[in-house]
Design a protein around this motif. Structure first.
Motif, PDB file in Angstrom:
ATOM      1  N   ARG A 148     -51.966  44.324  -2.294  1.00  0.00           N
ATOM      2  CA  ARG A 148     -52.661  43.903  -3.507  1.00  0.00           C
ATOM      3  C   ARG A 148     -52.146  44.682  -4.721  1.00  0.00           C
ATOM      4  O   ARG A 148     -51.962  44.118  -5.808  1.00  0.00           O
ATOM      5  N   ARG A 149     -51.919  46.003  -4.542  1.00  0.00           N
ATOM      6  CA  ARG A 149     -51.365  46.799  -5.651  1.00  0.00           C
ATOM      7  C   ARG A 149     -49.971  46.299  -6.031  1.00  0.00           C
ATOM      8  O   ARG A 149     -49.624  46.237  -7.218  1.00  0.00           O
ATOM      9  N   ARG A 150     -49.174  45.943  -5.017  1.00  0.00           N
ATOM     10  CA  ARG A 150     -47.822  45.459  -5.302  1.00  0.00           C
ATOM     11  C   ARG A 150     -47.865  44.147  -6.082  1.00  0.00           C
ATOM     12  O   ARG A 150     -47.110  43.941  -7.043  1.00  0.00           O
ATOM     13  N   VAL A 151     -48.770  43.248  -5.712  1.00  0.00           N
ATOM     14  CA  VAL A 151     -48.892  41.965  -6.413  1.00  0.00           C
ATOM     15  C   VAL A 151     -49.347  42.181  -7.850  1.00  0.00           C
ATOM     16  O   VAL A 151     -48.823  41.564  -8.792  1.00  0.00           O
ATOM     17  N   ASP A 152     -50.316  43.101  -8.076  1.00  0.00           N
ATOM     18  CA  ASP A 152     -50.786  43.384  -9.433  1.00  0.00           C
ATOM     19  C   ASP A 152     -49.660  43.945 -10.289  1.00  0.00           C
ATOM     20  O   ASP A 152     -49.511  43.567 -11.470  1.00  0.00           O
ATOM     21  N   ALA A 153     -48.855  44.862  -9.722  1.00  0.00           N
ATOM     22  CA  ALA A 153     -47.742  45.439 -10.474  1.00  0.00           C
ATOM     23  C   ALA A 153     -46.727  44.372 -10.844  1.00  0.00           C
ATOM     24  O   ALA A 153     -46.190  44.358 -11.969  1.00  0.00           O
ATOM     25  N   MET A 154     -46.434  43.456  -9.922  1.00  0.00           N
ATOM     26  CA  MET A 154     -45.480  42.387 -10.211  1.00  0.00           C
ATOM     27  C   MET A 154     -46.010  41.455 -11.290  1.00  0.00           C
ATOM     28  O   MET A 154     -45.250  40.989 -12.151  1.00  0.00           O
ATOM     29  N   LYS A 155     -47.312  41.196 -11.303  1.00  0.00           N
ATOM     30  CA  LYS A 155     -47.894  40.346 -12.340  1.00  0.00           C
ATOM     31  C   LYS A 155     -47.808  41.017 -13.706  1.00  0.00           C
ATOM     32  O   LYS A 155     -47.543  40.355 -14.727  1.00  0.00           O
ATOM     33  N   GLN A 156     -48.035  42.340 -13.753  1.00  0.00           N
ATOM     34  CA  GLN A 156     -47.913  43.058 -15.023  1.00  0.00           C
ATOM     35  C   GLN A 156     -46.483  43.021 -15.526  1.00  0.00           C
ATOM     36  O   GLN A 156     -46.230  42.841 -16.725  1.00  0.00           O
ATOM     37  N   GLU A 157     -45.539  43.226 -14.617  1.00  0.00           N
ATOM     38  CA  GLU A 157     -44.125  43.180 -15.009  1.00  0.00           C
ATOM     39  C   GLU A 157     -43.759  41.795 -15.537  1.00  0.00           C
ATOM     40  O   GLU A 157     -43.036  41.663 -16.530  1.00  0.00           O
ATOM     41  N   ARG A 158     -44.276  40.763 -14.883  1.00  0.00           N
ATOM     42  CA  ARG A 158     -44.008  39.394 -15.350  1.00  0.00           C
ATOM     43  C   ARG A 158     -44.596  39.159 -16.739  1.00  0.00           C
ATOM     44  O   ARG A 158     -43.955  38.566 -17.616  1.00  0.00           O
ATOM     45  N   ALA A 159     -45.841  39.651 -16.977  1.00  0.00           N
ATOM     46  CA  ALA A 159     -46.471  39.470 -18.285  1.00  0.00           C
ATOM     47  C   ALA A 159     -45.699  40.208 -19.366  1.00  0.00           C
ATOM     48  O   ALA A 159     -45.515  39.704 -20.489  1.00  0.00           O
TER      49      ALA A 159
ATOM     50  N   GLN B  76     -45.594  36.908  -2.093  1.00  0.00           N
ATOM     51  CA  GLN B  76     -46.427  38.073  -1.805  1.00  0.00           C
ATOM     52  C   GLN B  76     -47.911  37.702  -1.794  1.00  0.00           C
ATOM     53  O   GLN B  76     -48.698  38.249  -1.010  1.00  0.00           O
ATOM     54  N   GLN B  77     -48.284  36.745  -2.663  1.00  0.00           N
ATOM     55  CA  GLN B  77     -49.669  36.303  -2.711  1.00  0.00           C
ATOM     56  C   GLN B  77     -50.058  35.617  -1.399  1.00  0.00           C
ATOM     57  O   GLN B  77     -51.156  35.833  -0.867  1.00  0.00           O
TER      58      GLN B  77
ATOM     59  N   GLU C  38     -35.739  33.041 -18.435  1.00  0.00           N
ATOM     60  CA  GLU C  38     -36.556  32.046 -17.727  1.00  0.00           C
ATOM     61  C   GLU C  38     -36.222  32.026 -16.243  1.00  0.00           C
ATOM     62  O   GLU C  38     -37.105  31.852 -15.397  1.00  0.00           O
ATOM     63  N   ALA C  39     -34.920  32.181 -15.903  1.00  0.00           N
ATOM     64  CA  ALA C  39     -34.531  32.230 -14.492  1.00  0.00           C
ATOM     65  C   ALA C  39     -35.131  33.460 -13.811  1.00  0.00           C
ATOM     66  O   ALA C  39     -35.611  33.398 -12.668  1.00  0.00           O
ATOM     67  N   THR C  40     -35.110  34.599 -14.531  1.00  0.00           N
ATOM     68  CA  THR C  40     -35.699  35.822 -13.970  1.00  0.00           C
ATOM     69  C   THR C  40     -37.194  35.649 -13.751  1.00  0.00           C
ATOM     70  O   THR C  40     -37.736  36.050 -12.714  1.00  0.00           O
ATOM     71  N   LEU C  41     -37.865  35.022 -14.743  1.00  0.00           N
ATOM     72  CA  LEU C  41     -39.299  34.781 -14.606  1.00  0.00           C
ATOM     73  C   LEU C  41     -39.602  33.842 -13.438  1.00  0.00           C
ATOM     74  O   LEU C  41     -40.571  34.043 -12.703  1.00  0.00           O
ATOM     75  N   ALA C  42     -38.769  32.823 -13.258  1.00  0.00           N
ATOM     76  CA  ALA C  42     -38.975  31.888 -12.145  1.00  0.00           C
ATOM     77  C   ALA C  42     -38.828  32.602 -10.810  1.00  0.00           C
ATOM     78  O   ALA C  42     -39.613  32.373  -9.875  1.00  0.00           O
ATOM     79  N   ALA C  43     -37.800  33.463 -10.708  1.00  0.00           N
ATOM     80  CA  ALA C  43     -37.609  34.222  -9.469  1.00  0.00           C
ATOM     81  C   ALA C  43     -38.801  35.151  -9.217  1.00  0.00           C
ATOM     82  O   ALA C  43     -39.274  35.291  -8.074  1.00  0.00           O
ATOM     83  N   MET C  44     -39.286  35.811 -10.308  1.00  0.00           N
ATOM     84  CA  MET C  44     -40.449  36.680 -10.161  1.00  0.00           C
ATOM     85  C   MET C  44     -41.678  35.880  -9.729  1.00  0.00           C
ATOM     86  O   MET C  44     -42.473  36.333  -8.902  1.00  0.00           O
ATOM     87  N   GLU C  45     -41.815  34.655 -10.287  1.00  0.00           N
ATOM     88  CA  GLU C  45     -42.949  33.805  -9.943  1.00  0.00           C
ATOM     89  C   GLU C  45     -42.917  33.446  -8.459  1.00  0.00           C
ATOM     90  O   GLU C  45     -43.952  33.478  -7.776  1.00  0.00           O
TER      91      GLU C  45
END
Length: 663
Positions: free
Chosen positions: A222-233, A457-458, A444-451
């Motif tokens: 859960r911490r890893r998913v939250d960190a990835m969401k912050q990085e994406r934002a 992970q979700q 946008e490609a980086t964001l798509a890969a992160m998504e």
């Protein structure tokens, strides 16, 4: 069920497209006799029936352990240029008094290193894709694959069925399939597996350590998913949105400097050139127009004056022409009046009138004629003034108006063309804009890969949370489950015993009928009621026991080779009758290794009655001479498999083997 026609296309030894009509011409002629030498394609023909009906589940003679696609590729005739083969089968099947027609089409071709199959089913002439997709299940209603060996078999290989071991295997498989006991066996196996799994469960092992580990894993994930969401934002807000705003400003500056016109410069230049050319074309049209009668519009007044002058000259000409005629007329008129003694005053008055009229006309006739128009010129002048000049004026006005529009359009394109900015003025901002676009695409490609990574992970987090919930639920119910296990194991054992009793009862009940059918078939083939008076089948291990005249057990090994083969055929015949299905029967090498006496028994007592439709695949040493004559009344069609060793291909021809025809 009746086979109507089979078509082989580059299948095995069969080259090209070849068809055989299989419909019996009459109920009393059920036999389709197909003759061929050894190696001529008889077994291949039998394999074709299996393959077109059952596909991957067909038990073909030479498949062995080959994968289905590999087997199909090996079945393609070696001289096939397209690397394609296929089988088609038309048959009829009657259900509740309604006859329905089916056409199966199974084709395959090589595609690289693989072999791709195409299977189609037509019912009553209409394609049935759903039926084709579920054919493995549907075919069980017509011709179950697990009893196909009772109806499609090789006569040379069935003698082994008369042995103790093989007859047990055959009878056991047939009974299992005919009665549907494979489901009972599978249920019993499933129960045993279930019991072993239940017994192997560690009922007393604590779950706390497992739950603690699962909880820590869920927290970490859960911490890893939250960190990835912050990085994406952060990437979206601080970089991508910033670049998008910069691109918007760059686009606005580009448009302000005329970038839109610069992007359309080729189209603008094309419009400019077209407008200039239209001006030139319009001028050419005006010159061509001016080369005709159009200039006469400038002298219309002169033309009207000329017409008036011509009318006056015409009157003078007529006056000259009338002068002499009028003098003679006047003299004659006066002379006539005097002869008639007319009043002198009236005659004098008339003479004065005639003299004055002639003097006036003679004076007019003396005037000069300047134009002296001909009638053709006069007619042309009249047409010009009364119509042609008006049409010329209308056309000229139209042409001039069109030319004015062209000039206005040319002026507009000139202004547009001159408004195109110089490429140097846009070069830098164009480069900046392209760099911004490339940067945005990369972001946008980086964001798509992160998504995608976040979604993955979700899903893993959800899976672990569900697993943790199950662990917690299992821990809470552990005590109750302990009691459930004991109860389940106890009842499962009872169910297995019930299934065993059920199976034994069902088999024992149906074995009696199978015994009667097999014995009836065997005695019909032998016509020696004293040789075998009774037979029995053990309901447990399906062992077949024969009894002789004194009701003593008779070993199958004590029978002659011919009698064993007839016993094997009687087994197949009896089991086929027990199936209760009116299915066609196909027999390869029907007389096998039988001696002459047993061959005659088989020809007279089995082959005509084996089924309502019998396909016999015979060599030139089997159904020939007397056997053929005995069988002839039952034969509906005859074919021969003509094999050409030089090209390694078999062709299907009508009529039986040449040697037989000669006989």
């Amino acid at each position: 069920m009746i086979f109507d026609e089979i078509t082989l296309y580059n299948f095995g030894l069969y080259e090209g497209r070849q068809s055989i009509k299989l419909t019996p011409p009459a109920p009393n002629k059920p036999i389709i006799l197909i003759g061929g030498l050894n190696g001529g394609g008889k077994t291949t023909f039998l394999d074709a029936l299996q393959l077109v009906l059952f596909g991957p589940h067909a038990k073909c003679s030479n498949r062995g352990s080959l994968a289905y696609s590999e087997y199909l590729s090996r079945c393609i005739h070696r001289q096939s240029e397209m690397g394609e083969a296929g089988i088609e089968l038309s048959f009829r099947h009657t259900v509740e008094g309604v006859e329905e027609h089916y056409h199966l089409s199974r084709f395959w071709r090589l595609s690289g290193s693989s072999c791709k199959e195409r299977f189609e089913v037509r019912k009553n002439g209409l394609a049935e894709p759903t039926l084709a997709d579920n054919w493995a299940t549907q075919v069980e209603e017509f011709f179950p694959a697990n009893i196909a060996h009772l109806f499609l078999f090789d006569g040379e290989q069935i003698e082994a069925y008369a042995s103790q071991h093989d007859s047990s295997a055959l009878i056991g498989a047939a009974i299992q399939n005919l009665l549907g006991l494979d489901m009972v066996d599978q249920l019993e196996k499933d129960l045993l597996v279930y019991e072993r799994r239940k017994r192997s469960e560690d009922k007393d092992a604590p779950r706390h350590a497992e739950i603690t580990t699962a909880q820590e894993a869920v927290r970490d994930l859960r911490r890893r998913v939250d960190a990835m969401k912050q990085e994406r934002a952060a990437l979206q807000t601080h970089r991508l949105d910033k670049q998008l705003r910069a691109l918007q400003k760059s686009e606005e500056e580009y448009r302000r400097l005329g970038g839109g016109l610069y992007d359309q410069r080729d189209a603008i230049e094309g419009r400019r050139s077209g407008a200039v050319q239209q001006i030139k074309d319009g001028e050419t049209a005006l010159r061509d127009y001016a080369g005709g009668a159009a200039p006469l519009l400038l002298v219309r007044a002169l033309l009207e004056s000329a017409e008036i002058r011509d009318q006056h000259e015409e009157e003078c000409r007529r006056a000259r022409e009338l002068a002499g005629a009028l003098r003679a007329r006047d003299q004659a008129a006066l002379k006539h009046l005097r002869r008639e003694s007319a009043d002198k005053k009236a005659v004098d008055a008339l003479r004065n009138f005639f003299d004055a009229d002639r003097a006036e006309r003679e004076a007019m006739g003396k005037k000069d004629s300047n134009l002296d128009m001909t009638s053709e010129v006069r007619s042309d002048l009249h047409l010009l003034l009364r119509g042609d000049l008006n049409e010329l004026r209308t056309d000229a006005t139209k042409l001039l108006a069109q030319q004015e529009k062209r000039r206005a359009h040319e002026e507009q394109t000139r202004i547009e063309y001159e408004s195109i900015p110089d490429s140097d003025a846009l070069e830098q901002i164009g480069k900046d804009r392209e760099e911004l676009r490339s940067d945005i695409i990369a972001l946008e490609a980086t964001l798509a890969a992160m998504e995608q990574d976040i979604e993955r992970q979700q899903r893993e987090l959800e899976r672990r949370e569900q697993a943790l919930a199950l662990l917690l639920e299992a821990d809470a119910k552990d005590k109750g489950q302990r009691d459930d296990r004991s109860r389940i194991l106890r009842h499962s054992g009872k169910v297995r015993k019930t299934l065993q009793a059920f199976r034994y009862t069902v088999i024992a009940r149906h074995v009696r009928r199978i015994e009667e059918l097999v014995l009836e078939s065997y005695q019909q083939l032998l016509r020696k009621t004293g040789l075998v008076t009774r037979l029995s089948i053990n309901p447990e291990h399906y062992a077949l026991t024969l009894y002789g005249r004194d009701d003593d057990p008779l070993s199958a090994e004590r029978l002659s080779a011919g009698e064993r083969q007839l016993l094997a055929i009687a087994l197949l015949w009896g089991l086929a009758k027990a199936s209760g299905r009116p299915l066609p029967t196909a027999i390869d090498t029907p007389l096998g290794r039988l001696d002459s006496v047993h061959r005659l028994h088989l020809v007279e007592r089995y082959l005509p009655f084996a089924s309502h439709q019998i396909l016999l695949l015979s060599t030139d040493e089997e159904i020939t001479g007397e056997y053929h004559e005995r069988l002839r009344p039952w034969i509906g069609h005859t074919y021969q498999l003509a094999h050409d060793d030089t090209i390694g291909a078999t062709r299907i021809a009508t009529g039986y083997l040449p040697s037989e025809e000669a006989a």
